[in-house]
Each structure stands twice: as C-alpha cells, then as structure tokens.
Design an enzyme around this catalytic site. Structure first.
Site, mmCIF file in Angstrom:
data_model
loop_
_atom_site.group_PDB
_atom_site.id
_atom_site.type_symbol
_atom_site.label_atom_id
_atom_site.label_comp_id
_atom_site.label_asym_id
_atom_site.label_seq_id
_atom_site.Cartn_x
_atom_site.Cartn_y
_atom_site.Cartn_z
ATOM 1 N N GLY A 17 48.617 31.316 43.700
ATOM 2 C CA GLY A 17 49.784 31.964 44.279
ATOM 3 C C GLY A 17 50.605 31.034 45.141
ATOM 4 O O GLY A 17 50.107 30.033 45.661
ATOM 5 N N ASN A 63 42.923 30.859 51.640
ATOM 6 C CA ASN A 63 42.133 31.797 50.842
ATOM 7 C C ASN A 63 40.791 32.112 51.480
ATOM 8 O O ASN A 63 40.335 33.253 51.429
ATOM 9 C CB ASN A 63 41.909 31.228 49.441
ATOM 10 C CG ASN A 63 42.930 31.667 48.421
ATOM 11 O OD1 ASN A 63 42.638 31.751 47.237
ATOM 12 N ND2 ASN A 63 44.141 31.943 48.852
ATOM 13 N N ASN A 107 38.615 32.027 43.240
ATOM 14 C CA ASN A 107 39.490 33.191 43.212
ATOM 15 C C ASN A 107 40.618 32.952 42.214
ATOM 16 O O ASN A 107 41.321 31.943 42.295
ATOM 17 C CB ASN A 107 40.071 33.423 44.614
ATOM 18 C CG ASN A 107 41.074 34.550 44.633
ATOM 19 O OD1 ASN A 107 40.792 35.645 44.178
ATOM 20 N ND2 ASN A 107 42.260 34.284 45.159
ATOM 21 N N SER A 116 48.890 47.009 55.541
ATOM 22 C CA SER A 116 48.892 46.566 56.941
ATOM 23 C C SER A 116 48.270 45.188 57.084
ATOM 24 O O SER A 116 48.476 44.496 58.088
ATOM 25 C CB SER A 116 48.151 47.574 57.820
ATOM 26 O OG SER A 116 46.747 47.548 57.569
ATOM 27 N N ARG A 124 52.064 31.665 54.557
ATOM 28 C CA ARG A 124 52.174 31.399 53.114
ATOM 29 C C ARG A 124 53.571 30.869 52.763
ATOM 30 O O ARG A 124 53.698 29.979 51.906
ATOM 31 C CB ARG A 124 51.873 32.674 52.338
ATOM 32 C CG ARG A 124 50.456 33.207 52.483
ATOM 33 C CD ARG A 124 49.452 32.455 51.655
ATOM 34 N NE ARG A 124 49.708 32.513 50.252
ATOM 35 C CZ ARG A 124 48.756 32.638 49.313
ATOM 36 N NH1 ARG A 124 47.489 32.735 49.658
ATOM 37 N NH2 ARG A 124 49.055 32.645 48.033
ATOM 38 N N HIS A 127 43.927 42.157 44.789
ATOM 39 C CA HIS A 127 43.558 40.850 44.247
ATOM 40 C C HIS A 127 42.818 39.963 45.243
ATOM 41 O O HIS A 127 41.979 39.167 44.844
ATOM 42 C CB HIS A 127 44.822 40.143 43.761
ATOM 43 C CG HIS A 127 44.567 38.940 42.899
ATOM 44 N ND1 HIS A 127 43.771 38.967 41.780
ATOM 45 C CD2 HIS A 127 45.018 37.655 42.997
ATOM 46 C CE1 HIS A 127 43.741 37.779 41.220
ATOM 47 N NE2 HIS A 127 44.481 36.959 41.937
ATOM 48 N N TRP A 128 43.124 40.087 46.524
ATOM 49 C CA TRP A 128 42.496 39.203 47.518
ATOM 50 C C TRP A 128 41.226 39.850 48.063
ATOM 51 O O TRP A 128 41.154 40.220 49.238
ATOM 52 C CB TRP A 128 43.473 38.893 48.640
ATOM 53 C CG TRP A 128 44.553 37.929 48.259
ATOM 54 C CD1 TRP A 128 44.614 37.153 47.141
ATOM 55 C CD2 TRP A 128 45.739 37.642 48.999
ATOM 56 N NE1 TRP A 128 45.746 36.394 47.127
ATOM 57 C CE2 TRP A 128 46.460 36.673 48.257
ATOM 58 C CE3 TRP A 128 46.254 38.105 50.199
ATOM 59 C CZ2 TRP A 128 47.682 36.164 48.693
ATOM 60 C CZ3 TRP A 128 47.462 37.592 50.641
ATOM 61 C CH2 TRP A 128 48.172 36.630 49.896
#
Length: 267
Positions: free
Chosen positions: A26, A34, A92, A162, A172, A239-240
């Site tokens: 990403g 990550n 990941n 949140s 990021r 996803h995370w």
C-alpha cells in the site's frame, strides 16, 4: 545493507529465533508502519523488519522482474548478509506473497509461514478489482497524490474506522511522498498460483472477514494449494489484521510459531 545490486533498509529488535517481517504494498507502507506495534509481543525473537525494494527507505532498483520475485530474492540476500540461514516469515498482503515465493524457491530457509491475506494468487475473474485494490492502484497512478486520497485508502483498511487516525493518515501520506512508486497499473507483481504445492513449510493464513482489499473469497485457492496450511478468520476486521486486532494477532502468531495449540498446551 547491501544486497547485491541494491540496498535494503531494515530494523532489528529482540533476540532469539529469527522472524522476518514483510509488509504490504500500500502507499506509504514501511516495515515498521505495518509491524512496529506488534514487536513488543515478540521480544524473545530476533525480529528483522524489512522495507521491501521501493518502499520506505529502500530504493527501487531498475528491474523487469515481477515485483514479488525481485523482492523475494533481495530478502534472501538480506538474510544471508545478516547470518540468518533459516527463519520464520510473517508477511502481510504483498509481503505475504514475497514470503510464499521464498518458501517455494528456498524451502530450506523457511521454518514457519504466517500470511495475512497474501497477494500473488488471483481468482480467474479478476479484474474487476476489489475496492481496496482499486484505491491502492489509483493512488499509485496519481501524479500528485493527495492526503484526502490517503485518508480514503486508510479507512478501507480497517473495519473500525476510528483506528484510521489523523496521525496514521499523516504518517502514511508523508511516507508515500518520500517514495511514490512509478509503476505500471496494475503493477507486474507476478503469479504464484502454479507453485503453491511447492510450499512445504507449515503455514498459517490469517484473514479479516470483512477484508475489502484481498477478500476472504480468495482464501480457499491458497488454502487448498498449500499442503500444510490452516486458516484463521477474524470477524469485524479488514485488511490490516495485525493492526486492527493486534492483541489477538500476536497471540495467534506466537502460538503458531511455537508449534500450534497442541505444543502450547504441552508447554
């Protein structure tokens, strides 16, 4: 460190059996963005957290290789440079695909695999892409990416929005501006499907049930293809997984690295 014709940035923490942590693709991704929040649960391991080529502080060398293949080779070289013959790999998304490629090509270097919604194995009807991948590719394609686009992307990565804090979005976004990848869209990541059966390492797949980037519907192909694979699905999670459900993720992974629930019970 130098890894042949490239340099690879990494962070090292803890001591014990080595674990190599491989992040996703990403925008703004780095090894520590990550996994930095997970390392305190793994201080009894030697943790090597890598910035994959073209992300974080690792420059992207010129290559015509699929990105997964290229990155896997560089990670193996990094392991050698650090004196690591064999390690657990935790990856990941894109990093999960890199981990699978290493396990396929260099089975002697891999102890156990933990893969969170890994890439590299597409269903036959893709594209169209899930909304998370659409946003990822759109950000990569933008000549001047915006903070608003990053905020939209980050919100898609978590079920509980949140957790998409202003601080996380800023981190990021700033990281993405330092190294904004100039890649064809979609990038040539490479296809791991034909070689799934070559993965001999015990493998744990961890998936968020509501993942909108690498959806749970893509998991059965990988689960069926890897001979010694098991799947854990976490509800109310996208996803995370390692970020959104950090405490549960840390517990699951530690149990698996020790040899699974049976081994933990005996211990």
């Amino acid at each position: 460190m130098d890894v042949g014709n490239a340099r690879l940035a990494y962070t090292e923490a803890g001591s014990g059996s080595p674990v190599v942590w491989l992040h996703g693709s990403g925008p703004g991704a780095t090894g520590m963005s990550n996994f930095g929040g997970n390392l305190s649960a793994f201080t009894d391991y030697r943790n090597i957290v890598v910035d994959l080529p073209g992300w974080g502080q690792s420059p992207r060398p010129e290559t015509d290789e699929p990105l997964i293949f290229h990155a896997a080779d560089r990670v193996c070289r990094a392991m050698t440079a650090l004196g690591i013959g064999r390690a657990h790999l935790v990856g990941n998304s894109y990093g999960g695909a890199v981990a699978m490629r290493i396990a396929m090509r260099h089975p002697d270097r891999v102890d156990r695999l933990v893969l969170m919604a890994p890439g590299g194995v597409l269903p036959p009807d893709a594209p169209p892409w899930p909304v998370g991948l659409e946003r990822l590719f759109g950000y990569m394609a933008a000549e001047k990416p915006s903070r608003a686009a990053m905020a939209e992307f980050v919100r898609l990565m978590v079920f509980d929005e949140s957790l998409a804090t202003e601080e996380l979005v800023d981190e990021r976004y700033e990281s993405s501006l330092r190294v904004h990848p100039e890649l064809p869209i979609p990038p040539n990541f490479g296809d791991l499907t034909p070689d799934l059966g070559r993965i001999g390492a015990p493998t744990l797949l961890v998936w968020g049930r509501e993942d909108q980037t690498v959806p749970l519907s893509w998991a059965p192909k990988i689960l069926a293809g890897i001979p010694d694979a098991e799947l854990r699905v976490l509800p109310h999670c996208r996803h995370w997984v390692q970020y959104e459900r950090a405490a549960e993720f840390n517990h699951i992974v530690r149990e698996f690295l020790r040899g699974g629930a049976a081994a933990a019970a005996e211990g």
